[in-house]
Write an enzyme that holds these catalytic residues in place. Structure first.
Site, short mmCIF file in Angstrom:
data_model
loop_
_atom_site.label_atom_id
_atom_site.label_comp_id
_atom_site.label_asym_id
_atom_site.label_seq_id
_atom_site.Cartn_x
_atom_site.Cartn_y
_atom_site.Cartn_z
N ASP A 203 14.18 24.92 -10.71
CA ASP A 203 14.15 23.40 -11.26
C ASP A 203 12.88 23.05 -11.93
O ASP A 203 12.96 22.19 -13.08
CB ASP A 203 14.06 22.60 -9.80
CG ASP A 203 15.06 22.63 -8.81
OD1 ASP A 203 16.24 22.99 -9.41
OD2 ASP A 203 14.88 22.67 -7.60
N ASP B 229 15.40 25.75 -1.98
CA ASP B 229 14.21 24.98 -2.16
C ASP B 229 13.32 25.35 -1.17
O ASP B 229 13.25 25.42 -0.04
CB ASP B 229 14.46 23.48 -2.16
CG ASP B 229 15.45 23.06 -3.22
OD1 ASP B 229 15.63 23.72 -4.39
OD2 ASP B 229 16.30 21.86 -3.10
#
Length: 161
Positions: free
Chosen positions: A136, A118
Site C-alpha cells: 500500500d 496488513d
C-alpha cells in the site's frame, strides 16, 4: 515492436524490489502472528498488528469475491506494465514501478490467503488509521511520484522560458 528503454528497465527493477520487500515483510509479520495478535507497540503512535483485509482500501468492497478483485488488479497491473514499458521518463518509471510492485504484492496475498495481510498501525490517541502494508505504501508513493515529480519538472521548464 519497441525495444525496452532504460526507463522501462528502471520500472521493472523497482517493481521487483517493491514486490520482494512487501512479501518479505508480510511473511515476517505472519511468522510472528502470536506476538502481533493484540498489537505490539513500537513507539507512541505506531503498533505492529496482524490483520487480513478481504476488501480494498479501508476495507471497502469486502463483500466482493477475491477472484473479482484479483482480476481487476491484474487488468490494472497489465495496463501499468504497458505504460511502464512505453515511458521514456525515469520519474514516470519510478512511479509505475512502485505501483506495479505494490499491486502485484497485494494480488499475491489475495490469491494465497483470500485477503491482504496488513500489519502497520498508526494512531493518535484512540484514533487509528486503518492498518496497511508496504505494498500500500509503494502504491501511495508511486501515485505521488506520478502526480508531483513531473509537475516539478514542468515548473522548471516554465521558469526557464
Amino acid at each position: 515492436m519497441k525495444r525496452p528503454t532504460f526507463a522501462s528497465a528502471v520500472a521493472g527493477c523497482i517493481a521487483v524490489a517493491a514486490f520482494v520487500t512487501d512479501q518479505a515483510t508480510k511473511a515476517l509479520a505472519s511468522a510472528n502472528a502470536e506476538a502481533l495478535a493484540g498489537g505490539l507497540g513500537v513507539f507512541p503512535g505506531f503498533n505492529l498488528v496482524l490483520h487480513r483485509n478481504s476488501g480494498v482500501s479501508f476495507g471497502m468492497l469486502s463483500d466482493v469475491s477475491p477472484f473479482i478483485l484479483v482480476a481487476l488488479a491484474l487488468v490494472i497491473a497489465a495496463w501499468l506494465a504497458v505504460l511502464a514499458f512505453r515511458t521514456e521518463r525515469s520519474s514516470d518509471a519510478v512511479g509505475y514501478g512502485l505501483i506495479l510492485g505494490g499491486a502485484i504484492g497485494n494480488v499475491a496475498d489475495r490469491v494465497r490467503f483470500g485477503g491482504v495481510t496488513d500489519f502497520l498501525d498508526f494512531y493518535i490517541g484512540e484514533s487509528h488509521w486503518p492498518a496497511f502494508n508496504l505494498a500500500d505504501t509503494a502504491i501511495f508513493f508511486g501515485v505521488m511520484v506520478l502526480l508531483f515529480w513531473p509537475r516539478r519538472h514542468l515548473r522548471g521548464q516554465n521558469e526557464a522560458t
